[in-house]
Design a protein around this motif. Structure first.
Motif, short mmCIF file in Angstrom:
data_model
loop_
_atom_site.label_atom_id
_atom_site.label_comp_id
_atom_site.label_asym_id
_atom_site.label_seq_id
_atom_site.Cartn_x
_atom_site.Cartn_y
_atom_site.Cartn_z
N THR A 2 -29.70 2.16 39.36
CA THR A 2 -30.75 3.13 38.92
C THR A 2 -30.45 3.45 37.40
OG1 THR A 2 -31.03 3.42 41.06
CG2 THR A 2 -31.89 5.05 39.58
N ALA A 3 -31.57 3.61 36.46
CA ALA A 3 -31.68 3.92 35.17
C ALA A 3 -31.69 5.59 35.22
CB ALA A 3 -32.64 3.53 34.30
N GLY A 4 -30.81 6.04 34.31
CA GLY A 4 -30.91 7.83 34.24
C GLY A 4 -32.05 7.95 33.54
N PRO A 5 -32.33 9.37 32.99
CA PRO A 5 -33.44 9.77 32.20
C PRO A 5 -33.60 9.23 30.93
CG PRO A 5 -32.18 11.62 33.64
CD PRO A 5 -31.73 10.42 33.64
N GLY A 6 -32.36 9.22 30.31
CA GLY A 6 -32.19 8.75 28.96
C GLY A 6 -32.73 7.36 28.82
N ALA A 7 -32.29 6.26 29.90
CA ALA A 7 -32.60 5.09 29.77
C ALA A 7 -34.06 4.94 30.08
CB ALA A 7 -31.69 4.31 30.75
N THR A 8 -34.67 5.48 30.97
CA THR A 8 -35.95 5.60 31.15
C THR A 8 -36.84 5.98 29.86
OG1 THR A 8 -35.90 6.06 33.23
CG2 THR A 8 -37.95 6.55 32.58
N ASP A 9 -36.38 7.12 29.17
CA ASP A 9 -37.00 7.27 27.97
C ASP A 9 -36.97 6.38 26.95
OD1 ASP A 9 -37.46 9.87 29.15
OD2 ASP A 9 -35.79 10.96 27.80
N GLU A 10 -35.76 5.82 26.78
CA GLU A 10 -35.67 4.37 25.97
C GLU A 10 -36.73 3.45 26.17
OE1 GLU A 10 -31.58 3.31 26.19
OE2 GLU A 10 -30.84 4.89 24.69
N VAL A 11 -36.89 3.00 27.22
CA VAL A 11 -37.80 2.07 27.69
C VAL A 11 -39.26 2.56 27.45
CG1 VAL A 11 -38.75 0.88 29.80
CG2 VAL A 11 -36.23 1.10 29.72
N LEU A 12 -39.45 3.73 27.82
CA LEU A 12 -40.80 4.18 27.56
C LEU A 12 -40.93 4.25 26.10
CD1 LEU A 12 -41.29 6.73 30.31
CD2 LEU A 12 -42.33 4.68 30.23
N THR A 13 -40.17 4.60 25.28
CA THR A 13 -40.39 4.66 23.57
C THR A 13 -40.57 3.14 23.14
OG1 THR A 13 -39.09 6.74 23.53
CG2 THR A 13 -39.11 5.46 21.72
N ALA A 14 -39.76 2.38 23.79
CA ALA A 14 -39.87 0.94 23.29
C ALA A 14 -40.95 0.20 23.60
CB ALA A 14 -38.47 0.07 24.00
N ASP A 67 -25.94 -18.82 20.03
CA ASP A 67 -26.21 -20.10 20.22
C ASP A 67 -25.99 -20.81 19.01
OD1 ASP A 67 -26.49 -22.66 21.46
OD2 ASP A 67 -28.66 -22.37 21.88
N GLY A 68 -24.77 -20.97 18.57
CA GLY A 68 -24.48 -21.68 17.24
C GLY A 68 -24.71 -20.68 16.17
N ARG A 69 -25.51 -21.20 15.28
CA ARG A 69 -26.04 -20.15 14.20
C ARG A 69 -26.99 -19.42 14.45
NH1 ARG A 69 -26.57 -23.69 8.98
NH2 ARG A 69 -26.91 -21.72 8.03
N GLU A 70 -27.75 -19.61 15.73
CA GLU A 70 -28.96 -18.78 15.94
C GLU A 70 -28.53 -17.89 17.20
OE1 GLU A 70 -32.35 -21.74 15.46
OE2 GLU A 70 -31.44 -21.96 17.39
N ARG A 71 -29.40 -16.70 17.29
CA ARG A 71 -29.54 -15.93 18.08
C ARG A 71 -30.34 -15.79 19.19
NH1 ARG A 71 -25.86 -12.01 19.32
NH2 ARG A 71 -26.84 -10.02 20.51
N ARG A 72 -30.23 -16.08 20.54
CA ARG A 72 -31.40 -16.27 21.35
C ARG A 72 -31.48 -15.17 22.18
NH1 ARG A 72 -32.96 -21.28 21.06
NH2 ARG A 72 -34.18 -21.41 22.83
N TYR A 73 -32.93 -14.66 22.56
CA TYR A 73 -33.29 -13.79 23.26
C TYR A 73 -33.63 -14.08 24.46
CZ TYR A 73 -32.08 -11.04 19.09
OH TYR A 73 -31.49 -10.64 17.89
N GLN A 74 -33.59 -13.27 25.67
CA GLN A 74 -34.23 -13.30 26.92
C GLN A 74 -34.66 -11.82 27.55
OE1 GLN A 74 -31.34 -15.80 28.81
NE2 GLN A 74 -30.55 -14.02 30.02
N VAL A 75 -35.53 -11.81 28.22
CA VAL A 75 -35.95 -10.56 28.87
C VAL A 75 -35.11 -10.38 30.00
CG1 VAL A 75 -37.69 -9.45 30.21
CG2 VAL A 75 -38.23 -10.79 28.29
N ARG A 76 -34.64 -8.97 29.96
CA ARG A 76 -33.74 -8.37 31.01
C ARG A 76 -34.66 -7.64 32.10
NH1 ARG A 76 -29.20 -5.23 29.62
NH2 ARG A 76 -28.77 -5.27 31.92
N PRO A 77 -35.34 -7.77 33.11
CA PRO A 77 -36.16 -7.11 33.81
C PRO A 77 -35.84 -5.92 34.61
CG PRO A 77 -35.87 -9.30 34.99
CD PRO A 77 -34.78 -9.31 33.64
N ASP A 78 -34.50 -5.85 34.61
CA ASP A 78 -33.93 -4.61 35.46
C ASP A 78 -34.13 -3.45 35.11
OD1 ASP A 78 -32.15 -5.55 33.37
OD2 ASP A 78 -30.61 -4.46 34.14
N ARG A 79 -34.35 -3.25 33.73
CA ARG A 79 -34.74 -1.83 33.20
C ARG A 79 -36.22 -1.62 33.57
NH1 ARG A 79 -31.89 1.11 29.05
NH2 ARG A 79 -29.76 0.92 30.06
#
Length: 107
Positions: A2-14, A67-79
Motif C-alpha cells: 500500500t502506498a503512503g500519502p507521499g506516494a499517492t501525491d507523487e502519482v497524482l502530480t505525475a 538494454d545494451g546502449r538503450e534504456r527501455r521502459y515499462q509501466v508499473r501498474p502497482d502504483r
C-alpha cells in the motif's frame, strides 16, 4: 503493498500533466519501449519524453532498465492500483457522508 500519502501525491502530480498521461498510455500500449519509440507518435521531442519518463519513474509509474546502449521502459501498474484503491476509499467516505446528510434532511 500500500502506498503512503507521499506516494499517492507523487502519482497524482505525475498524472496531472496531459503529456505524461499520453506517454503512460503509449508505453502501456507498447509494453516495453525506448524513449525514442515512445516519442515517435507524440507531439513532443524525445528529450521531453525522457524528462517526463523521469517524473513517471520517480512516481513509481514506470521502470527503466538498460538494454545494451538503450534504456527501455515499462509501466508499473502497482502504483496506479494503490492510487485507485485510495481514491475509492475517499469516494466511499464521501458517499457515506452524503447518505447521512440525505437521511437527516429527509427526517
Amino acid at each position: 503493498m500500500t502506498a503512503g500519502p507521499g506516494a499517492t501525491d507523487e502519482v497524482l502530480t505525475a498524472l496531472a500533466d496531459p503529456t505524461r498521461r499520453l506517454i503512460l498510455d503509449r508505453l502501456a500500449a507498447l509494453g516495453d519501449a525506448t524513449a525514442t519509440r515512445v516519442a515517435e507518435e507524440l507531439p513532443v521531442s524525445r528529450q521531453a519524453v525522457v524528462k517526463h519518463l523521469g517524473v513517471l519513474d520517480r512516481a513509481g509509474l514506470v521502470e527503466g532498465h538498460r538494454d545494451g546502449r538503450e534504456r527501455r521502459y515499462q509501466v508499473r501498474p502497482d502504483r496506479l492500483v494503490d492510487t485507485a484503491r485510495w481514491m475509492n476509499q475517499v469516494a466511499d467516505q464521501w458517499t457515506r457522508r452524503l447518505d447521512l446528510i440525505k437521511r437527516i434532511a429527509e427526517s
